[in-house]
Design an enzyme around this catalytic site. Structure first.
Site, PDB file in Angstrom:
ATOM      1  N   LYS A 122      30.382  40.350  -8.012  1.00 45.25           N
ATOM      2  CA  LYS A 122      29.414  41.112  -8.809  1.00 45.25           C
ATOM      3  C   LYS A 122      29.430  40.724 -10.286  1.00 45.25           C
ATOM      4  CE  LYS A 122      28.473  44.848  -5.958  1.00 45.25           C
ATOM      5  NZ  LYS A 122      27.133  45.362  -6.033  1.00 45.25           N
ATOM      6  N   SER A 448      27.485  50.248  12.716  1.00 48.03           N
ATOM      7  CA  SER A 448      26.281  49.588  13.220  1.00 48.03           C
ATOM      8  C   SER A 448      26.647  48.573  14.304  1.00 48.03           C
ATOM      9  CB  SER A 448      25.541  48.896  12.079  1.00 48.03           C
ATOM     10  OG  SER A 448      26.373  47.967  11.442  1.00 48.03           O
ATOM     11  N   CYS A 531      17.163  39.879  -2.163  1.00 46.43           N
ATOM     12  CA  CYS A 531      16.722  40.910  -3.095  1.00 46.43           C
ATOM     13  C   CYS A 531      16.962  42.274  -2.460  1.00 46.43           C
ATOM     14  CB  CYS A 531      15.233  40.768  -3.368  1.00 46.43           C
ATOM     15  SG  CYS A 531      14.795  39.148  -4.024  1.00 46.43           S
ATOM     16  N   HIS A 709      31.709  38.906   8.965  1.00 46.74           N
ATOM     17  CA  HIS A 709      30.794  38.066   8.186  1.00 46.74           C
ATOM     18  C   HIS A 709      30.601  36.696   8.820  1.00 46.74           C
ATOM     19  CE1 HIS A 709      32.564  41.064   5.530  1.00 46.74           C
ATOM     20  NE2 HIS A 709      31.369  41.122   5.017  1.00 46.74           N
TER      21      HIS A 709
HETATM   22  N1  GLN Z   1      28.343  52.231   8.762  1.00 46.37           N
HETATM   23  C1  GLN Z   1      27.825  51.079   8.088  1.00 46.37           C
HETATM   24  C2  GLN Z   1      27.610  49.971   9.102  1.00 46.37           C
HETATM   25  O1  GLN Z   1      28.351  49.852   9.994  1.00 46.37           O
HETATM   26  C3  GLN Z   1      28.747  50.591   7.000  1.00 46.37           C
HETATM   27  C4  GLN Z   1      28.172  49.425   6.239  1.00 46.37           C
HETATM   28  C5  GLN Z   1      28.971  48.993   5.022  1.00 46.37           C
HETATM   29  O2  GLN Z   1      30.113  49.283   4.886  1.00 46.37           O
HETATM   30  N2  GLN Z   1      28.391  48.288   4.113  1.00 46.37           N
HETATM   31  O3  GLN Z   1      26.695  49.183   8.991  1.00 46.37           O
END
Ligand code: GLN
Ligand code: ZN
Length: 778
Positions: A122, A448, A531, A709
């Site tokens: 950042k 998610s 963005c 990731h």
């Molecule tokens: N609960 C969210 C997900 O699983 C957490 C996302 C995050 O930490 N940026 O997508």
């Protein structure tokens, strides 16, 4: 009528009001357009931006504020600071491709771990991310590439004399990261001997092309500096000022107060200095008083970090005072920082409610504000401009859409008891264990699950009206059911519903809360071509009705296993939005916390046994100066506690944090008093757990063992090794097993495979460390 009082702008958004740069760049990456087409789009954007600023009446217009990816990376390349693993790309690849490779990883060498992208982090306390310069004691520099000169000439050809913008040497060095294995006594300032001659050469070269002004951004002045850094600053600008005495240098600080750096700053031997009169308003008088007689001061009165209309009465008072003391020739009227952090134009928001529209100013409107303020100062603008501005502020201050007595009364009535769970953790833990019946090393995920193209397509069709609300809901219910059953088959101990109904963890809640508004095109660059479109918090926040209960209870109805409800925390919602400027951030955080608290109560009433309140942005809200941390952490922790403490003992509160070096805020994290925290650790190979050797974290914790990731599926062994590392510093009875973060960017096959291994790793840990209930092990 000519005036000596000039207007100044430090930088302008480069993405385009329709995100043209994003679209062109991504098309280039995908091989859909060629290099020339990308360059043409970029040149067109630059031309439009310069002309826009000229037409708005900006006298000092920046160049080299454009970037295909990031201005810090541009600076690194200009200085010849190319990470060794990318240096061989020189011959067969263009500079542009090399720039993209450094930023994104060299995809042609995909299997070569040495070719990883440079790190990204950042930019100060903004949501913009820059590419971290890689430094070592051996770093060599040489002037490379001509972007800054090309862009200056390009503007000149359009008849616009610009001021090239560079990142100043101190800030550039400070943002860099030492890549030496033995980095302990790395002295970055020692690199100045090699670095400054390159900057000096550049200044001379720019001078030879007719450059009159050069801007050096040194926001590092808003950070805690030590004496050697302050001394270095003086040396830097003495040397750079001497490089081409005919060129005038402007050194810009923004994002914060100068404090103990003030004296050094005002005395830098340069023609002009810029201050952020929004964030450092209290210091303006002191700066003026300390400013040497010949120095010009650029006063950044228009907030470059937010979207609210400038209040002219306030700004004029400040500017008149500055003019009285400095005179017209020594004053520049400016925005607080580069407008990079503002959306481009309100003209792209025809759908925005007119009342709200009237309160806002995006980058284009901020340019107009800068000139209008100058014109008001010199009686060039009609007083109507001032009256209209004031009338708009009065309307906003009195608007019924902002102020809700009930919300304010409730926030004012919050007591310490509201911030505290009914019992201490040890007691809650017993109640939760009895209810949840979890094994040792319980497995769960962060929330998610894959947002497949099918999910995205259904959402797009729903938004276009091609899919009815009922059909869309049925689709989401099916996805949720499938996700719950997948988790049962995998054997995850605490399932989640999968978040298919959400695109974004803040937007979802913002859309359901009162006091939030959304723009159509209010995009701000986050990194590279990415963005974000932050919601606008314009008024008192409240929750008209439950936001997640339907999805969570539906998911719970499908399984015997304890379902975890999923909420975004108050600080993350605050941090990723444009926040109202008419009350302290802490007050807005408290209102959001109360809304989330109601949701927690409703989830609990619906019998959800566990509720996660995500706070990935807790750390990034930290002020730039250490001395300000505790004030922030106190109200931030209180906001989280206010949102969660309503839960009864037997309801397990989880929280989740990522992108987070939390070693230095571990005590505050413990004060959140969540029953379970899941954190990102696998990318750093559990290095982050060092914090726990010095500090005995009291509650349960899930250090992520799977880096979401990357599409790579980690093996059982790998995850078990990470868990053993965690078990060496944390009581095994406190450990959870989970990925690093949400799985929404992954695909199902790799997710399934990785979670299967994750469950096996947990089982292996149970076999080794005993299967006793955690309580018995404590
Ligand atoms: N609960 C969210 C997900 O699983 C957490 C996302 C995050 O930490 N940026 O997508
Ligand atoms: Zn996360």
């Amino acid at each position: 009528m000519s005036t000596k009082l000039l207007t100044n702008n430090l930088g302008y958004p480069r993405i385009g009001d329709r995100r043209e740069l994003k679209k062109a760049t991504e098309a280039y990456w995908a091989g859909k357009i060629d290099r020339d087409a990308l360059l043409a789009t970029a040149a067109d954007l630059r031309r439009r931006n310069w002309e826009k600023q000229r037409d708005a009446g900006i006298d000092l217009i920046p160049s080299n504020d454009f970037s295909f990816y990031d201005q810090v990376l541009d600076m690194s390349l200009l200085l010849g600071n190319v990470p060794a693993r990318f240096s061989d790309l020189n011959e067969d690849q263009s500079d542009l491709d090399r720039l993209f490779s450094i930023a994104r990883g060299h995809t042609a060498h995909h299997d070569c771990p040495g070719c990883a992208a440079s790190e990204m982090t950042k930019w100060f306390d903004t949501n913009y991310h820059y590419i971290v310069p890689e430094l070592s004691a051996e770093s060599q520099f040489q002037l490379s590439g001509g972007k800054v000169i090309d862009e200056f000439n390009e503007a000149l050809a359009l008849g616009i004399l610009t001021r090239p913008v560079l990142i100043g040497p101190l800030t550039w060095l400070k943002l860099g990261k030492c890549i030496d294995a033995n980095s302990e006594n790395f002295d970055r300032l020692a690199l100045l001997d090699r670095l400054l001659p390159v900057y000096a050469e550049l200044i001379k070269k720019l001078a030879s092309f007719g450059v009159e002004w050069i801007q050096f951004d040194e926001p590092a002045l808003s950070l805690d500096l030590d004496d050697s850094e302050r001394t270095a600053l003086t040396r830097i600008y003495a040397e750079l000022g001497a490089a081409a005495p005919e060129v005038k240098l402007l050194v810009a600080n923004y994002f914060g107060e100068l404090r103990d750096n003030l004296d050094t700053f005002v005395n830098l031997p340069v023609a002009a200095v810029h201050i952020d009169a929004v964030r450092a308003r209290a210091e303006v008088d002191q700066v003026i008083a300390a400013l040497p007689a010949e120095r010009i001061l650029s006063v950044g009165v228009v907030d470059g970090r937010n979207i609210w209309k400038n209040r002219y009465t306030d700004s004029l008072e400040l500017l008149k005072n500055a003019r009285a003391q400095l005179g017209e020739e020594r004053l520049l009227v400016a925005a607080s920082c580069s407008l990079l952090h503002s959306p481009v134009s309100l003209d792209s928001e025809p759908d925005l409610d007119p009342e709200l529209h009237d309160w806002l100013a995006f980058a284009d409107q901020k340019l107009d504000e800068i000139t209008e303020l100058r014109d008001l100062l010199i009686w060039r603008a009609p007083l109507d401009a001032l009256h209209d501005n004031e009338a708009s502020h009065v309307r906003r201050a009195n608007s019924e859409r902002i102020h809700h007595a009930e919300v304010q009364a409730r926030a004012a009535a919050v007591t310490a008891a509201d911030l505290t769970r009914p019992s201490v953790f040890a007691q809650r833990r017993e109640a939760q264990q009895e209810r949840l019946q979890l094994p040792m090393f319980p497995t769960t995920t962060i929330g998610s699950f894959p947002q497949t193209s099918e999910v995205r397509r259904a959402r797009a069709r729903f938004r276009k009206g091609e899919l009815s609300p009922g059909a869309y809901r049925d689709f989401l219910r099916e996805e949720t059911a499938r996700c719950v059953s997948e988790q049962e088959i995998l054997g995850l101990d605490m399932p989640v519903h999968g978040e298919f109904e959400r695109t974004d963890m803040v937007e979802y809640f913002g859309e359901k809360l009162d006091g939030f508004a959304f723009t159509n095109n209010g995009w701000v660059q986050s990194y590279g071509s990415r963005c974000v479109k932050p919601p606008v918090i314009f008024g008192d926040v409240s929750r008209p009705e439950p936001m997640t209960v339907e999805w969570s209870s539906y998911a719970q109805s499908l399984t015997e296993r304890p379902m975890k409800g999923m909420l975004t925390g108050p600080i993350t919602i605050l941090q990723w939005s444009f926040v109202r400027d008419d009350q302290p951030r802490s007050a807005t955080a408290r209102q959001i916390a109360l809304a989330i608290r109601d949701e927690v109560a409703d989830l609990e009433a619906a019998n959800l046994p566990a509720i996660q309140i995500d706070e990935p942005a807790l750390r990034e809200g930290l002020p730039l100066r250490r001395a300000d941390w505790s004030t922030y952490l106190d109200w931030a922790v209180d906001a989280f506690r206010l949102s969660s403490a309503v839960a009864a003992d037997a309801t397990q509160i989880h929280t989740h944090m990522c992108y987070c070096e939390f070693n230095d805020i571990i005590e505050s994290i413990a004060k959140l008093d969540a029953d379970v925290i899941t954190i990102e650790t696998s990318r750093s190979n559990m290095e982050l757990l060092d914090a726990f050797t010095d500090f005995a974290y009291p509650n349960e914790i899930g250090p992520g063992v799977y880096d979401i990731h990357s599409p790579r599926v980690p093996s059982v062994d790998e995850m078990q090794t990470l868990l053993e590392k965690a078990a060496a510093v944390l009581p095994v009875a406190n450990l959870w097993v989970n990925p690093d973060c949400g799985l929404k960017t992954r695909d199902w096959p790799e997710t399934r495979a990785a979670l299967e291994n994750l469950v096996s790793a947990a089982k292996a840990m149970r076999a080794k460390h005993g299967t006793a209930q955690p309580l018995a092990a404590v």
